[in-house]
Design a protein around this motif. Sequence first.
Motif, mmCIF file in Angstrom:
data_model
loop_
_atom_site.group_PDB
_atom_site.id
_atom_site.type_symbol
_atom_site.label_atom_id
_atom_site.label_comp_id
_atom_site.label_asym_id
_atom_site.label_seq_id
_atom_site.Cartn_x
_atom_site.Cartn_y
_atom_site.Cartn_z
ATOM 1 N N LEU A 20 0.846 -1.181 0.000
ATOM 2 C CA LEU A 20 0.000 0.000 0.000
ATOM 3 C C LEU A 20 0.885 1.236 0.000
ATOM 4 O O LEU A 20 2.051 1.190 0.359
ATOM 5 N N ASN A 22 0.388 3.939 1.911
ATOM 6 C CA ASN A 22 0.472 4.465 3.266
ATOM 7 C C ASN A 22 1.179 3.447 4.155
ATOM 8 O O ASN A 22 0.721 2.316 4.312
ATOM 9 N N LYS A 23 2.274 3.852 4.766
ATOM 10 C CA LYS A 23 3.062 2.904 5.587
ATOM 11 C C LYS A 23 2.306 2.458 6.833
ATOM 12 O O LYS A 23 2.446 1.319 7.271
ATOM 13 N N ALA A 24 1.494 3.350 7.415
ATOM 14 C CA ALA A 24 0.734 2.974 8.609
ATOM 15 C C ALA A 24 -0.308 1.912 8.254
ATOM 16 O O ALA A 24 -0.488 0.935 8.986
ATOM 17 N N GLN A 25 -1.003 2.080 7.122
ATOM 18 C CA GLN A 25 -1.975 1.086 6.681
ATOM 19 C C GLN A 25 -1.290 -0.220 6.317
ATOM 20 O O GLN A 25 -1.805 -1.308 6.587
ATOM 21 N N GLN A 26 -0.110 -0.123 5.717
ATOM 22 C CA GLN A 26 0.654 -1.323 5.354
ATOM 23 C C GLN A 26 1.022 -2.120 6.603
ATOM 24 O O GLN A 26 0.861 -3.332 6.655
ATOM 25 N N LYS A 27 1.503 -1.419 7.629
ATOM 26 C CA LYS A 27 1.890 -2.082 8.875
ATOM 27 C C LYS A 27 0.669 -2.713 9.548
ATOM 28 O O LYS A 27 0.732 -3.842 10.023
ATOM 29 N N GLU A 28 -0.462 -1.991 9.556
ATOM 30 C CA GLU A 28 -1.672 -2.521 10.159
ATOM 31 C C GLU A 28 -2.145 -3.781 9.425
ATOM 32 O O GLU A 28 -2.518 -4.774 10.047
ATOM 33 N N MET A 29 -2.110 -3.735 8.096
ATOM 34 C CA MET A 29 -2.537 -4.887 7.310
ATOM 35 C C MET A 29 -1.636 -6.093 7.574
ATOM 36 O O MET A 29 -2.107 -7.211 7.783
ATOM 37 N N ASP A 31 0.168 -6.695 10.220
ATOM 38 C CA ASP A 31 -0.067 -7.169 11.590
ATOM 39 C C ASP A 31 -1.327 -8.032 11.659
ATOM 40 O O ASP A 31 -1.347 -9.063 12.332
#
Length: 91
Positions: A20, A22-29, A31
């Motif tokens: 993705l 967005n790095k925050a969305q990537q990390k959430e996904m 996880d």
Amino acid sequence: MLKFTRRTYTSLNRAGPLPLGNKAQQKEMLDLIRKKQATTAGDTSLHQDAPKKVEPEFKGDVNPKTGEINGPKNEPVKHNDWSFGGRVTDF
């Protein structure tokens, strides 16, 4: 004049979700994926549509019908077709 876009993602060479922006969305996904994989790692149940394992026709090492020792647990020829593990093969 044509303009080409070059992708530099190294993760596109292996199976998995596309990265993705967005790095925050990537990390959430990632996880959430790891959490789901961790919870299903110990689950040994099969999917409801998975073929059931064929039960052996007899127990022990000796076939009671033929007297064969250490032979197949199921008759390979049923209905005039060869079958292995419940699947019929044709030559």
